[in-house]
Scaffold this active site. Sequence first.
Site, PDB file in Angstrom:
ATOM      1  N   ARG A 158     -10.600   7.402  13.533  1.00 21.86           N
ATOM      2  CA  ARG A 158      -9.359   8.037  13.864  1.00 21.86           C
ATOM      3  C   ARG A 158      -8.441   6.906  14.899  1.00 21.86           C
ATOM      4  O   ARG A 158      -7.351   7.359  14.634  1.00 21.86           O
ATOM      5  CB  ARG A 158      -9.665   9.515  14.451  1.00 21.86           C
ATOM      6  CG  ARG A 158      -9.898  10.466  13.248  1.00 21.86           C
ATOM      7  CD  ARG A 158      -9.698  11.823  13.903  1.00 21.86           C
ATOM      8  NE  ARG A 158      -8.542  11.729  14.780  1.00 21.86           N
ATOM      9  CZ  ARG A 158      -8.510  12.567  15.782  1.00 21.86           C
ATOM     10  NH1 ARG A 158      -9.564  13.295  16.512  1.00 21.86           N
ATOM     11  NH2 ARG A 158      -7.211  12.668  16.600  1.00 21.86           N
ATOM     12  N   LYS A 217      -2.790   4.760  20.250  1.00 26.63           N
ATOM     13  CA  LYS A 217      -2.767   5.807  19.305  1.00 26.63           C
ATOM     14  C   LYS A 217      -1.985   6.980  19.953  1.00 26.63           C
ATOM     15  O   LYS A 217      -1.010   7.477  18.912  1.00 26.63           O
ATOM     16  CB  LYS A 217      -4.101   6.174  19.159  1.00 26.63           C
ATOM     17  CG  LYS A 217      -4.314   7.723  18.792  1.00 26.63           C
ATOM     18  CD  LYS A 217      -5.931   8.151  18.724  1.00 26.63           C
ATOM     19  CE  LYS A 217      -6.103   9.596  18.468  1.00 26.63           C
ATOM     20  NZ  LYS A 217      -5.443  10.619  19.204  1.00 26.63           N
ATOM     21  N   ASN A 218      -1.950   7.347  21.195  1.00 28.11           N
ATOM     22  CA  ASN A 218      -1.115   8.591  21.492  1.00 28.11           C
ATOM     23  C   ASN A 218       0.130   8.370  21.497  1.00 28.11           C
ATOM     24  O   ASN A 218       0.971   9.400  21.827  1.00 28.11           O
ATOM     25  CB  ASN A 218      -1.882   9.164  22.603  1.00 28.11           C
ATOM     26  CG  ASN A 218      -3.252   9.834  22.775  1.00 28.11           C
ATOM     27  OD1 ASN A 218      -3.695  10.229  21.381  1.00 28.11           O
ATOM     28  ND2 ASN A 218      -4.056  10.221  23.640  1.00 28.11           N
ATOM     29  N   ARG A 276      -4.782  15.993  15.389  1.00 28.93           N
ATOM     30  CA  ARG A 276      -4.122  16.800  16.269  1.00 28.93           C
ATOM     31  C   ARG A 276      -2.708  16.888  16.598  1.00 28.93           C
ATOM     32  O   ARG A 276      -1.959  17.687  16.627  1.00 28.93           O
ATOM     33  CB  ARG A 276      -4.991  16.682  17.585  1.00 28.93           C
ATOM     34  CG  ARG A 276      -4.151  17.295  18.886  1.00 28.93           C
ATOM     35  CD  ARG A 276      -4.694  18.788  18.948  1.00 28.93           C
ATOM     36  NE  ARG A 276      -4.205  19.406  20.024  1.00 28.93           N
ATOM     37  CZ  ARG A 276      -4.036  20.789  20.098  1.00 28.93           C
ATOM     38  NH1 ARG A 276      -4.667  21.381  19.037  1.00 28.93           N
ATOM     39  NH2 ARG A 276      -3.467  21.523  20.987  1.00 28.93           N
ATOM     40  N   ASP A 291      -9.908  11.360  28.424  1.00 27.85           N
ATOM     41  CA  ASP A 291     -10.159  10.419  27.258  1.00 27.85           C
ATOM     42  C   ASP A 291     -10.933   9.462  27.418  1.00 27.85           C
ATOM     43  O   ASP A 291     -11.538   8.781  26.622  1.00 27.85           O
ATOM     44  CB  ASP A 291      -8.896  10.056  26.426  1.00 27.85           C
ATOM     45  CG  ASP A 291      -8.203  11.259  25.625  1.00 27.85           C
ATOM     46  OD1 ASP A 291      -8.646  12.345  25.629  1.00 27.85           O
ATOM     47  OD2 ASP A 291      -6.983  10.921  25.222  1.00 27.85           O
ATOM     48  N   CYS A 351      -9.514  16.634  17.218  1.00 27.30           N
ATOM     49  CA  CYS A 351     -10.921  16.799  17.883  1.00 27.30           C
ATOM     50  C   CYS A 351     -10.959  18.073  18.544  1.00 27.30           C
ATOM     51  O   CYS A 351      -9.835  18.766  19.112  1.00 27.30           O
ATOM     52  CB  CYS A 351     -10.987  15.676  18.953  1.00 27.30           C
ATOM     53  SG  CYS A 351     -11.273  14.066  18.447  1.00 27.30           S
ATOM     54  N   ARG A 355      -7.622  24.693  22.186  1.00 29.08           N
ATOM     55  CA  ARG A 355      -6.255  23.844  22.130  1.00 29.08           C
ATOM     56  C   ARG A 355      -5.093  24.668  21.799  1.00 29.08           C
ATOM     57  O   ARG A 355      -4.499  24.469  20.765  1.00 29.08           O
ATOM     58  CB  ARG A 355      -6.812  22.746  21.345  1.00 29.08           C
ATOM     59  CG  ARG A 355      -7.736  21.936  21.647  1.00 29.08           C
ATOM     60  CD  ARG A 355      -8.108  20.486  21.048  1.00 29.08           C
ATOM     61  NE  ARG A 355      -7.043  19.545  21.483  1.00 29.08           N
ATOM     62  CZ  ARG A 355      -7.006  18.281  21.504  1.00 29.08           C
ATOM     63  NH1 ARG A 355      -8.068  17.840  20.728  1.00 29.08           N
ATOM     64  NH2 ARG A 355      -6.346  17.312  21.835  1.00 29.08           N
ATOM     65  N   ILE A 396      -1.068  25.844  21.819  1.00 26.57           N
ATOM     66  CA  ILE A 396       0.082  25.218  21.750  1.00 26.57           C
ATOM     67  C   ILE A 396       1.417  26.330  22.320  1.00 26.57           C
ATOM     68  O   ILE A 396       2.320  25.946  22.052  1.00 26.57           O
ATOM     69  CB  ILE A 396       0.595  24.667  20.337  1.00 26.57           C
ATOM     70  CG1 ILE A 396       0.328  25.932  19.103  1.00 26.57           C
ATOM     71  CG2 ILE A 396      -0.345  23.567  19.995  1.00 26.57           C
ATOM     72  CD1 ILE A 396       1.130  25.383  18.164  1.00 26.57           C
TER      73      ILE A 396
END
Length: 421
Positions: free
Chosen positions: A397, A22-23, A93, A305, A117, A122, A124
Amino acid sequence: MEHLVINGQKQLFGDVFISGAKNAVVAIIPAAIMANGKCVIENLPNIEDVTSLVDTLTNIGVKCEFTEENTLIVDSSNITGYCAAYESVRKIRASYYLMGAFLGRFKKAEVAMPGGCNFGTRPIDQHLKGFKALGAEYTISHGIVKLSAEKLVGSNIYLDMPSVGATINIMLAASMAEGVTVIENAAKEPHIVDTANFLNMLGAKVKGAGTDVIKITGVSELHGAEYMIIPDQIEAGTYMIAAAIAGGDVTVRNVIPKHMDPLSAKLQDMGCVIYEGDDSIRIVSTGNLRPTNVKTMTYPGFPTDLQPQMTALLCIADGTSILTENVWNNRFQYINELKRLGGNITVEGRVAVVEGVKQLMGAEVNATDLRAGAALVIAGLAAKGTTTIGNIKYIDRGYEKIEEKLTKIGADIKRVKSERI
Ligand code: UD1
């Protein structure tokens, strides 16, 4: 509304095939829009984050075609713009990667602040610092980040912390900057290496990904390519932990065993037996587990994670375990849900103390985020009786067909539609 219903205490036996990461895919799809030409992306995980990204890109004229279930062709020849509105990106995200990709291609980007999430602040700021160093100006208003540059020029960028997102985002934009960019204190996660490999297939010049110094020599154009996404380290870890808690003998296939080292070591500490193959890991567990201590860290440390899934496992270890979350400042929201299942956990700041109990008991619970949802599934596999998990949109997700994969190895888990929960 859908939820997952698990009748626990079934041992697990057999093979689980792990999907693409996924990432990695959430970075690689945005990277693909920088190419002049078609990109064929294989081993694509069939998850909601991919659907959301594809919808966002389709809205701006990118042709996204699924040729087979797990292959996507991205053709951005007719892309109409560099804007991604809140409505299309609020669920993911990783929409922040559209900033780097649009900026690289158009020298402009307008992207709503990311959703996804919520487990702590979070920010940036490191992404924006990187873009600024490459020559972009930015403003943030009404939740939209607007970036623009006359031209992007390579630069030396030192990250305050090894941020995965900032490392990849800077790599994206710098691939189409003039001259050389050096990222210091870069993150080293497997999906950073995968994104760099993809960019290089497109004609970019990225060196050093996987170390803490990455050097990118900008090019003026990128071309199409075919690429296969790496297996998902976190999905693989989730099934390994599922096998550990339920007991049994499970082989996770289509994995890179090296990526699993931090977890494999912990599971061995706890009494599981691990056999590594070339692209598989077999885990044998009696379900009788010793306690252990875990500290999350950036790669190659124990991944944050997998922290919630690990906490679920520690709930039934024979003694006290201490889990320290070093990456996020508020990633314990799911613990109240584990307590509903009988977990004995105390949280103090970034530390959770888990006193093992003999048995978890089924209950109605709600996923609070993606990996928290996975932790509840894992706890439900071990719990006596029925566990009903709501809010499973979070799980969807990032996990492809979770109930099918678990059913195949012997779990009693069903997706049920209902008005309740
Ligand atoms: C990525 C992963 C996420 C994982 C995280 C850490 C994706 C799509 N998501 O998230 O699943 O939990 O890495 O492995 O790949 N930080 C700042 N300023 C920034 C950026 C980050 O202060 O500009 C801080 C964050 O608050 C956090 C830490 O740095 O405490 C790590 O964040 P980062 O590595 O950037 O995580 P993400 O890329 O958002």
